[in-house]
Every structure is written in C-alpha cells, then in structure tokens.
Motif scaffolding. Structure first.
Motif, PDB file in Angstrom:
ATOM      1  N   LYS A 242      -9.496  -7.883  10.812  1.00  0.00           N
ATOM      2  CA  LYS A 242      -9.012  -8.544   9.605  1.00  0.00           C
ATOM      3  C   LYS A 242      -7.492  -8.585   9.626  1.00  0.00           C
ATOM      4  N   HIS A 243      -6.952  -9.628   9.015  1.00  0.00           N
ATOM      5  CA  HIS A 243      -5.498  -9.756   8.840  1.00  0.00           C
ATOM      6  C   HIS A 243      -5.148  -9.320   7.426  1.00  0.00           C
ATOM      7  N   ILE A 244      -4.188  -8.403   7.305  1.00  0.00           N
ATOM      8  CA  ILE A 244      -3.806  -7.828   6.016  1.00  0.00           C
ATOM      9  C   ILE A 244      -2.350  -8.157   5.704  1.00  0.00           C
ATOM     10  N   HIS A 245      -2.120  -8.577   4.454  1.00  0.00           N
ATOM     11  CA  HIS A 245      -0.754  -8.763   3.964  1.00  0.00           C
ATOM     12  C   HIS A 245      -0.479  -7.657   2.953  1.00  0.00           C
ATOM     13  N   MET A 246       0.531  -6.835   3.224  1.00  0.00           N
ATOM     14  CA  MET A 246       0.825  -5.656   2.404  1.00  0.00           C
ATOM     15  C   MET A 246       2.184  -5.818   1.722  1.00  0.00           C
ATOM     16  N   LEU A 247       2.219  -5.507   0.415  1.00  0.00           N
ATOM     17  CA  LEU A 247       3.447  -5.549  -0.366  1.00  0.00           C
ATOM     18  C   LEU A 247       3.575  -4.226  -1.108  1.00  0.00           C
ATOM     19  N   ALA A 248       4.677  -3.491  -0.876  1.00  0.00           N
ATOM     20  CA  ALA A 248       4.879  -2.168  -1.478  1.00  0.00           C
ATOM     21  C   ALA A 248       6.166  -2.154  -2.302  1.00  0.00           C
ATOM     22  N   HIS A 249       6.069  -1.537  -3.503  1.00  0.00           N
ATOM     23  CA  HIS A 249       7.217  -1.455  -4.410  1.00  0.00           C
ATOM     24  C   HIS A 249       7.584   0.006  -4.629  1.00  0.00           C
ATOM     25  N   PRO A 250       8.876   0.370  -4.542  1.00  0.00           N
ATOM     26  CA  PRO A 250       9.276   1.786  -4.700  1.00  0.00           C
ATOM     27  C   PRO A 250       9.279   2.215  -6.165  1.00  0.00           C
ATOM     28  N   VAL A 251       8.938   3.491  -6.400  1.00  0.00           N
ATOM     29  CA  VAL A 251       8.993   4.098  -7.736  1.00  0.00           C
ATOM     30  C   VAL A 251       9.951   5.286  -7.657  1.00  0.00           C
ATOM     31  N   PHE A 252      10.922   5.329  -8.584  1.00  0.00           N
ATOM     32  CA  PHE A 252      11.963   6.354  -8.536  1.00  0.00           C
ATOM     33  C   PHE A 252      11.824   7.321  -9.713  1.00  0.00           C
ATOM     34  N   SER A 253      12.331   8.535  -9.517  1.00  0.00           N
ATOM     35  CA  SER A 253      12.392   9.521 -10.588  1.00  0.00           C
ATOM     36  C   SER A 253      13.644   9.270 -11.410  1.00  0.00           C
ATOM     37  N   ALA A 254      13.822  10.108 -12.462  1.00  0.00           N
ATOM     38  CA  ALA A 254      15.004   9.957 -13.312  1.00  0.00           C
ATOM     39  C   ALA A 254      16.288  10.195 -12.532  1.00  0.00           C
ATOM     40  N   SER A 255      16.214  10.998 -11.478  1.00  0.00           N
ATOM     41  CA  SER A 255      17.398  11.288 -10.654  1.00  0.00           C
ATOM     42  C   SER A 255      17.525  10.321  -9.478  1.00  0.00           C
ATOM     43  N   ARG A 256      16.776   9.214  -9.520  1.00  0.00           N
ATOM     44  CA  ARG A 256      16.836   8.158  -8.510  1.00  0.00           C
ATOM     45  C   ARG A 256      16.330   8.625  -7.155  1.00  0.00           C
ATOM     46  N   ASP A 257      15.421   9.592  -7.153  1.00  0.00           N
ATOM     47  CA  ASP A 257      14.758   9.990  -5.913  1.00  0.00           C
ATOM     48  C   ASP A 257      13.504   9.141  -5.729  1.00  0.00           C
ATOM     49  N   LEU A 258      13.232   8.725  -4.504  1.00  0.00           N
ATOM     50  CA  LEU A 258      12.038   7.935  -4.216  1.00  0.00           C
ATOM     51  C   LEU A 258      10.811   8.835  -4.325  1.00  0.00           C
ATOM     52  N   VAL A 259       9.923   8.507  -5.265  1.00  0.00           N
ATOM     53  CA  VAL A 259       8.766   9.351  -5.545  1.00  0.00           C
ATOM     54  C   VAL A 259       7.517   8.824  -4.848  1.00  0.00           C
ATOM     55  N   GLU A 260       7.252   7.544  -5.001  1.00  0.00           N
ATOM     56  CA  GLU A 260       6.043   6.979  -4.405  1.00  0.00           C
ATOM     57  C   GLU A 260       6.193   5.487  -4.210  1.00  0.00           C
ATOM     58  N   TYR A 261       5.230   4.931  -3.492  1.00  0.00           N
ATOM     59  CA  TYR A 261       5.118   3.485  -3.333  1.00  0.00           C
ATOM     60  C   TYR A 261       3.828   3.029  -4.007  1.00  0.00           C
ATOM     61  N   VAL A 262       3.928   1.955  -4.776  1.00  0.00           N
ATOM     62  CA  VAL A 262       2.741   1.305  -5.321  1.00  0.00           C
ATOM     63  C   VAL A 262       2.731  -0.118  -4.775  1.00  0.00           C
ATOM     64  N   GLY A 263       1.555  -0.620  -4.510  1.00  0.00           N
ATOM     65  CA  GLY A 263       1.521  -1.955  -3.930  1.00  0.00           C
ATOM     66  C   GLY A 263       0.130  -2.528  -3.821  1.00  0.00           C
ATOM     67  N   THR A 264       0.048  -3.630  -3.121  1.00  0.00           N
ATOM     68  CA  THR A 264      -1.210  -4.357  -2.946  1.00  0.00           C
ATOM     69  C   THR A 264      -1.415  -4.690  -1.473  1.00  0.00           C
ATOM     70  N   LEU A 265      -2.684  -4.840  -1.127  1.00  0.00           N
ATOM     71  CA  LEU A 265      -3.066  -5.311   0.189  1.00  0.00           C
ATOM     72  C   LEU A 265      -4.019  -6.483  -0.005  1.00  0.00           C
ATOM     73  N   VAL A 266      -3.766  -7.570   0.674  1.00  0.00           N
ATOM     74  CA  VAL A 266      -4.576  -8.773   0.529  1.00  0.00           C
ATOM     75  C   VAL A 266      -5.180  -9.128   1.883  1.00  0.00           C
ATOM     76  N   ASP A 267      -6.468  -9.415   1.865  1.00  0.00           N
ATOM     77  CA  ASP A 267      -7.146  -9.861   3.075  1.00  0.00           C
ATOM     78  C   ASP A 267      -6.831 -11.341   3.277  1.00  0.00           C
ATOM     79  N   VAL A 268      -5.991 -11.647   4.271  1.00  0.00           N
ATOM     80  CA  VAL A 268      -5.571 -13.033   4.519  1.00  0.00           C
ATOM     81  C   VAL A 268      -6.228 -13.579   5.783  1.00  0.00           C
ATOM     82  N   THR A 269      -7.367 -12.983   6.161  1.00  0.00           N
ATOM     83  CA  THR A 269      -8.043 -13.414   7.386  1.00  0.00           C
ATOM     84  C   THR A 269      -8.424 -14.880   7.311  1.00  0.00           C
ATOM     85  N   GLU A 270      -9.034 -15.278   6.179  1.00  0.00           N
ATOM     86  CA  GLU A 270      -9.457 -16.676   6.043  1.00  0.00           C
ATOM     87  C   GLU A 270      -8.257 -17.606   6.025  1.00  0.00           C
ATOM     88  N   ARG A 271      -7.172 -17.166   5.392  1.00  0.00           N
ATOM     89  CA  ARG A 271      -5.980 -18.002   5.373  1.00  0.00           C
ATOM     90  C   ARG A 271      -5.417 -18.177   6.774  1.00  0.00           C
TER      91      ARG A 271
END
Length: 519
Positions: A242-271
């Motif tokens: 399968k072909h996957i398109h992944m988009l990840a967005h950073p989430v920061f704490s109050a002190s601007r430390d990178l805490v986690e990534y939230v995002g989506t994965l889309v199956d673009v096989t048919e496309r």
C-alpha cells in the motif's frame, strides 16, 4: 359550560386574616390556660395557672409571633392577678408582671433564634435546591455531550473508514503511540484485540526501501521541532503493498518543548494507481497524436517534396548564376553578391520548412509558450497550399489584426489546424470547379478567441454529424478516424472547445475557441 356542582375555591388567608388568627391565638391560649386552672381548682387540685399561662405564652410566641406573644404575656399576668389572687399588693403584682415579662423576653429571643435558624435553613435549602438543579443540568449536559461525542466518534470512525484515513498521536520522549484509530488497525493489518502495537513493530511494516528515508525525515523534524509530510509504502503480512501519505503536526508544552506528534495517514494506493493509469493514457494519447501527425505528413509527402524542392532549385540556380558572374574575365562581384544573397534566402526558407516538418514528427512532451495564433495559421497555410493548388482549391484567410497572444503548444495547434485544413481540402477534391477554403480568426466572448475553418464541399455526412469526433470514426477510404478526436482532445486540454456546423449555403465549418489568459 356548567357542571352542576358549586364552584369550590380554596380559601387562603390574607394579611388581615393572618393577623386576626395570630392575635386570636393569644386570646385563645390564655383563655385555655384560665379554663384549665379553674378546672383544677374545682376538683381541689394544685393550682397550676402559672404553668398553663407560661405554656400559653410559649405557644403564642412560637406560632403567633412576637407581638401576639407579648399580648398573651400581658393577658396572663392580668388573669393571674385578678382571677386567682386579687388581694395581692402592688409589689407582689410587680413580681408576677416581672416573671411574665422575663419569660416574654426569653421567648422573644427564642423566637428570633428560631426565625433566624429557619431563615438559614431555608436559605441553605434553597442553595441545595439550586445546586441540585444545577447538578441535574450539568449531568444532563454531560450526558448530551457524551452522546454527541459518541456520535462524533462513530461518525469520525465511519468517515475514516470510507476515506481510508487513520489518525495517531506519538509521544516523543517515550516513542510510544498514545492514540491509534480503528482505521489504523485496518490500514496496517493489525488485530484490534491485541491493542496498540509498539512503534518498532509498526516501522517493520514500512517497505525496506523507504524505511531509512522515513526515519531520517522523522529525526530531522524532531530535531528542528517542526511538522513533516512524507509518502512511503508498507508491506502487509500477506504481501500486499500500500502507498501511504503521512502528515504529522507538532504539539508543544508551555515551555515550548516538543511533546508529541499528532497526525493522519491516508491510503493513497488507488490514487497512485489512477495517476499511473492517467500517465499511461496520456502517453498513449501522445503516441496516437504523433502517429496521426506522421500519417498526415505522409499524405502530404508530394506537396512537401514540392514545397522543399522549390527553394532548393532556386538556390541551385542562384549558385550557378553566382559562379558565372565570378568566372567572367572581369568578375561582376556585385551581381554575384546579389545571387549569393538570394541563395541564402532560398536555403533558409527550405531549412525553415524542414524544421517545421521535424517538429511535427517530434515526440517530446508538450511545451507551452506565448504564441501569435495568426502566425501559427499562416505557417500551416504555407504547408498545405501546394496540396490545395493540386486540386484547384483556393485558400483565403481573414485574420483579425489585433489578436492577443495565447499560452499554447505550437506543435499541437499546428496539428489541429493542419488536420482541419486537410479535411476541408479532402471534402472539395472531387468537386467540379474547385472550391474555397476559408480560415478566419476573431475575438469571441468571455475573453476568448475563435478560429474557423470553412469549406465549400459536400457538408457534414447526414445522420453522422455527432459521430465525426468519435475515435476511429471516418468517412475517408483510407482514414484512421483519429484526426478529429485527437484535435478535440488537444483543444480541450488547452481549455477551449472544438465543434462542427453546416456552412451556408454549402460545405462545413469547424470552429474552435481558446482562452486568451495564460494558465
């Protein structure tokens, strides 16, 4: 309508009636105390009026209020003295008055304390009632919110399933997946009963050729505290890719430390497959267009040979003339120079013709540039005029002088004009007295230009006017049926339109429009 029964209305005491009852309670309670005391005397029992009187005063204070209570105390003192001990002196009477007064004061204080307590209880009860109502509203609101969240989650899960989109959240410090949607399980072929798989297990599903690239992009994004986007392939346990398109967005704490990534994965096989299929079809169309050009140029072989032969023959003549002028006993350099200049012009014209023919055979990808539509038309008229002359067909151009430039592919437009002109010439070949091919350019509506190619031939075939643009449909004996179909595809790819119409009084006209704004 009446019911036959008297109208019964509940009586609710008003302010005046309430006051009468309260003061009446004072009189009644003291009278009751008096009656009880006299009854006790009648049966020679201990005289207990004071106890009865104090009870009457207390009852009146408690249920009637302060003023009726004071009245009851005054009445009790008067009754005690005048009904039971009238012979008491003033001092003794003062003692009784003082006893009843002190008791009245005590009852006033007790009554006030009772009222304050009742008020506090009432206020507390009201607060509890309001708090209870607020709690009920909050519970109802929370219930509705939970129901809405469940509905939203269900809709989101269904939408993710329909669009093959999965969502995730990854903790940076622990490298642990803290959110993994149901579509993720389906996308990567993991069993939901087994829970969220470790990140290392998920990475093993990425295609070996893409894994290092994905990890490098992730490491760079983490180091620079930024989001990232990447496409990669995954291999499932059953071998499916399968072909996957992944988009990840950073989430920061109050002190601007990178805490986690939230995002989506889309199956673009048919496309991906659709893109590959479109590219394949585009290549097939380009090959068909080139084959059509080659076929058409083959039909023009005789005319093109004559077109090229003319400037070459003129150049040879000029070359011989130049040699004669130079080999004289007294060479005429000026005449030789003029002959050489004519020879250069003729060879240049032949070279230009050959260059245009080479472009028509070219297989390179479409290249768009700003073009003068009239110049393109004139170029193609120059290529086909010998073919028209062989059939005694005249070519007339009516080109507007102020036509704007357009963004288009020169070779593709040349192919369209050449096809339409040759079709018109073909339609008039077998007519007695020749015919006339007219090419016009003019302004059209909505910021477009229009080009028309009209002939005086037999016109469009009856019952087949709508089919002439279909692939492989032809009325020619040796035609391929691809010329008009490819021409329409070319014009539509430029944002224009190509159609046919009968030409009055005879013949057929082909009209095309093209946008004048570059895109």
């Amino acid at each position: 309508m009446g019911t036959g029964y008297p109208n019964k209305t509940r009586w609710i005491p008003g302010p005046v009636a309430s006051r009468v009852l309260r003061y009446g309670l004072a009189l009644a309670s003291v009278a009751a105390a008096l009656g009880l005391a006299r009854t006790f005397l009648h049966f020679h029992l201990p005289q207990t009026f004071i106890a009865f009187a104090l009870s009457a005063i207390a009852i009146t204070f408690w249920y009637g209020g302060t003023k009726p209570g004071i009245l009851a105390a005054m009445l009790a003192s008067v009754v005690r003295i005048y009904f039971f001990e009238p012979e008491l002196n003033a001092m003794s009477r003062g003692v009784y008055y003082l006893v009843f007064l002190i008791f009245a004061l005590l009852m006033i204080r007790a009554t006030r304390a009772r009222n304050e307590l009742e008020q506090r209880v009432a206020e507390r009860t009201a607060e509890l009632t309001r708090a209870n109502e607020d709690l009920k509203l909050e519970i109802a609101q929370r219930t509705r919110t939970e129901a809405e969240l469940r509905d939203s989650a269900a809709h989101l899960a269904e939408a993710q399933k329909l669009t093959h989109t999965a969502s995730f959240a990854l903790n940076i410090a622990s490298r642990k997946i803290v959110h993994w949607s149901q579509e993720h399980f389906r996308l990567f072929d993991f069993d939901p009963e087994g829970g969220v798989p470790p990140l290392e297990v998920v990475l093993q599903r990425i295609h070996p050729d893409d894994r290092k690239r994905v990890e490098k992009i992730y490491e760079t994004a983490t180091r620079e505290k930024m989001g990232y986007e990447v496409e990669y392939r995954i291999i499932l346990p059953n071998g499916t890719m399968k072909h996957i398109h992944m988009l990840a967005h950073p989430v920061f704490s109050a002190s601007r430390d990178l805490v986690e990534y939230v995002g989506t994965l889309v199956d673009v096989t048919e496309r991906k497959r659709a893109d590959e299929e479109r590219e394949r079809l585009r290549q097939v169309q380009a090959d068909l267009a080139r084959i059509s050009r080659v076929t058409t140029m083959g039909e023009l072989t005789a005319s093109l040979a004559h077109e090229i032969k003319q400037p070459i023959a003129a150049a040879v003549t000029d070359a011989n003339t130049c040699l004669r002028w130079l080999t004289r006993d007294h060479p005429d350099v000026e005449e030789a120079r003029e002959a050489a200049s004519r020879m250069v012009k003729d060879t240049t014209r032949a070279n230009d013709i050959i260059s245009r023919i080479r472009l028509m055979f070219n297989k390179e990808a479409s290249q768009r540039e700003l073009l003068d539509i009239n110049a393109v038309i004139q170029e193609m008229v120059g290529l086909v005029h010998n073919e028209a002359n062989r059939s005694s067909i005249s070519i007339r151009t009516q080109l507007a002088a102020d036509m704007p430039s357009i963004m288009a592919d020169r070779v593709q437009l040349q192919q369209v004009f050449m096809n339409l002109m040759l079709n018109g010439i073909e339609a008039m070949k077998d007519m007695n007295g020749g015919g006339e091919l007219t090419i016009q350019s003019r302004h059209a509506e909505d910021g477009q230009l229009m080009v028309s190619v009209s002939d005086t031939g037999l016109g469009l075939p009856p019952q087949q006017a709508d089919q002439i643009f279909n692939a492989f449909f032809t009325t020619k004996l040796h035609g391929t049926g691809m010329g008009l179909s490819i021409s329409r595809s070319i014009i539509e790819s430029h944002g224009g339109r190509l159609w046919a119409a009968d030409n009055s009084p005879r013949g057929a006209s082909f009209h095309l429009t093209l946008p004048t704004n570059p895109f």
